[in-house]
Design a protein around this motif. Structure first.
Motif, mmCIF file in Angstrom:
data_model
loop_
_atom_site.group_PDB
_atom_site.id
_atom_site.type_symbol
_atom_site.label_atom_id
_atom_site.label_comp_id
_atom_site.label_asym_id
_atom_site.label_seq_id
_atom_site.Cartn_x
_atom_site.Cartn_y
_atom_site.Cartn_z
ATOM 1 N N UNK A 14 -37.425 2.610 -19.951
ATOM 2 C CA UNK A 14 -36.483 3.309 -20.823
ATOM 3 C C UNK A 14 -37.194 4.371 -21.666
ATOM 4 N N UNK A 15 -38.385 4.050 -22.163
ATOM 5 C CA UNK A 15 -39.156 5.020 -22.954
ATOM 6 C C UNK A 15 -39.545 6.228 -22.111
ATOM 7 N N UNK A 16 -39.992 6.007 -20.880
ATOM 8 C CA UNK A 16 -40.410 7.110 -20.010
ATOM 9 C C UNK A 16 -39.218 7.977 -19.585
ATOM 10 N N UNK A 17 -38.092 7.348 -19.328
ATOM 11 C CA UNK A 17 -36.889 8.112 -18.969
ATOM 12 C C UNK A 17 -36.439 8.959 -20.166
ATOM 13 N N UNK A 18 -36.425 8.382 -21.343
ATOM 14 C CA UNK A 18 -36.061 9.137 -22.551
ATOM 15 C C UNK A 18 -37.025 10.307 -22.766
ATOM 16 N N UNK A 19 -38.317 10.052 -22.578
ATOM 17 C CA UNK A 19 -39.315 11.112 -22.717
ATOM 18 C C UNK A 19 -39.082 12.229 -21.691
ATOM 19 N N UNK A 20 -38.722 11.854 -20.461
ATOM 20 C CA UNK A 20 -38.420 12.862 -19.435
ATOM 21 C C UNK A 20 -37.227 13.723 -19.843
ATOM 22 N N UNK A 21 -36.180 13.096 -20.379
ATOM 23 C CA UNK A 21 -35.021 13.860 -20.858
ATOM 24 C C UNK A 21 -35.432 14.828 -21.970
ATOM 25 N N UNK A 22 -36.196 14.317 -22.930
ATOM 26 C CA UNK A 22 -36.601 15.146 -24.068
ATOM 27 C C UNK A 22 -37.511 16.301 -23.646
ATOM 28 N N UNK A 23 -38.407 16.041 -22.700
ATOM 29 C CA UNK A 23 -39.363 17.069 -22.269
ATOM 30 C C UNK A 23 -38.828 17.978 -21.167
ATOM 31 N N UNK A 24 -37.667 17.650 -20.602
ATOM 32 C CA UNK A 24 -37.176 18.409 -19.449
ATOM 33 C C UNK A 24 -37.101 19.915 -19.678
ATOM 34 N N UNK A 25 -36.652 20.420 -20.832
ATOM 35 C CA UNK A 25 -36.646 21.878 -21.007
ATOM 36 C C UNK A 25 -38.062 22.472 -20.988
#
Length: 168
Positions: A14-25
């Protein structure tokens, strides 16, 4: 043991998925400079079996070729969000594909559901549960838990925790 391992990995996933969403731009912006494949460990925030233009080659609805600038940035941002942290889910949380066998398998069509119990060459068991739950009209809830039964990158069965709305 399979369920306990799965639940133990859940917070990291869950932490890595959230980080991917946040860093996606930011990751999509980097890709405009480096090309459609992110460099080094950054690639782990997306899919390992496809670059950031994978939706184009796979014919995913809404993904177009020939884009540049903001439109390409947006499309790659969306691809990362569509496949968040798949590399991490494969390499860090995944189960090895080499020598893995399917020990048991159940597949039904109504409702569409698949359950797999797999075993690594070292004898470690893991599972895959997929279900398309109809929720009305042409919509269904896509549920994937466990480790994906196919090793998309050819090396690992990636960790899956996916709940999403789909249209048939």
């Amino acid at each position: 043991m399979m369920i306990l391992r799965y639940l133990t990995y859940l917070p990291a996933n869950l932490a890595l998925v959230l980080l991917a969403y946040l860093l996606s731009p930011l990751l999509a912006a980097i890709s405009l400079l480096t090309g459609p494949k992110l460099p080094g460990v950054l690639q782990w925030f997306s899919t390992l079996d496809a670059d950031l233009d994978g939706g184009v080659r796979q014919g995913v609805k809404g993904y177009r070729s020939g884009l540049s600038g903001w439109r390409l940035w947006w499309q790659r941002t969306c691809w990362i969000c569509r496949n968040p942290a798949h590399g991490w889910q494969s390499r860090l949380l995944g189960m090895p594909a080499f020598g893995t066998i399917i020990a048991r398998q159940w597949i039904s069509e109504d409702p569409k559901q698949q359950v797999y119990i797999m075993q690594t060459a070292a004898g470690v068991r893991f599972f895959c549960f997929k279900r398309d739950q109809p929720i009305g009209g042409s919509f269904y809830l896509k549920l994937w838990f466990g480790w994906v039964n196919k090793a998309y990158d050819g090396r690992n069965h990636h960790y899956a925790f996916q709940i999403g709305l789909k249209r048939s």
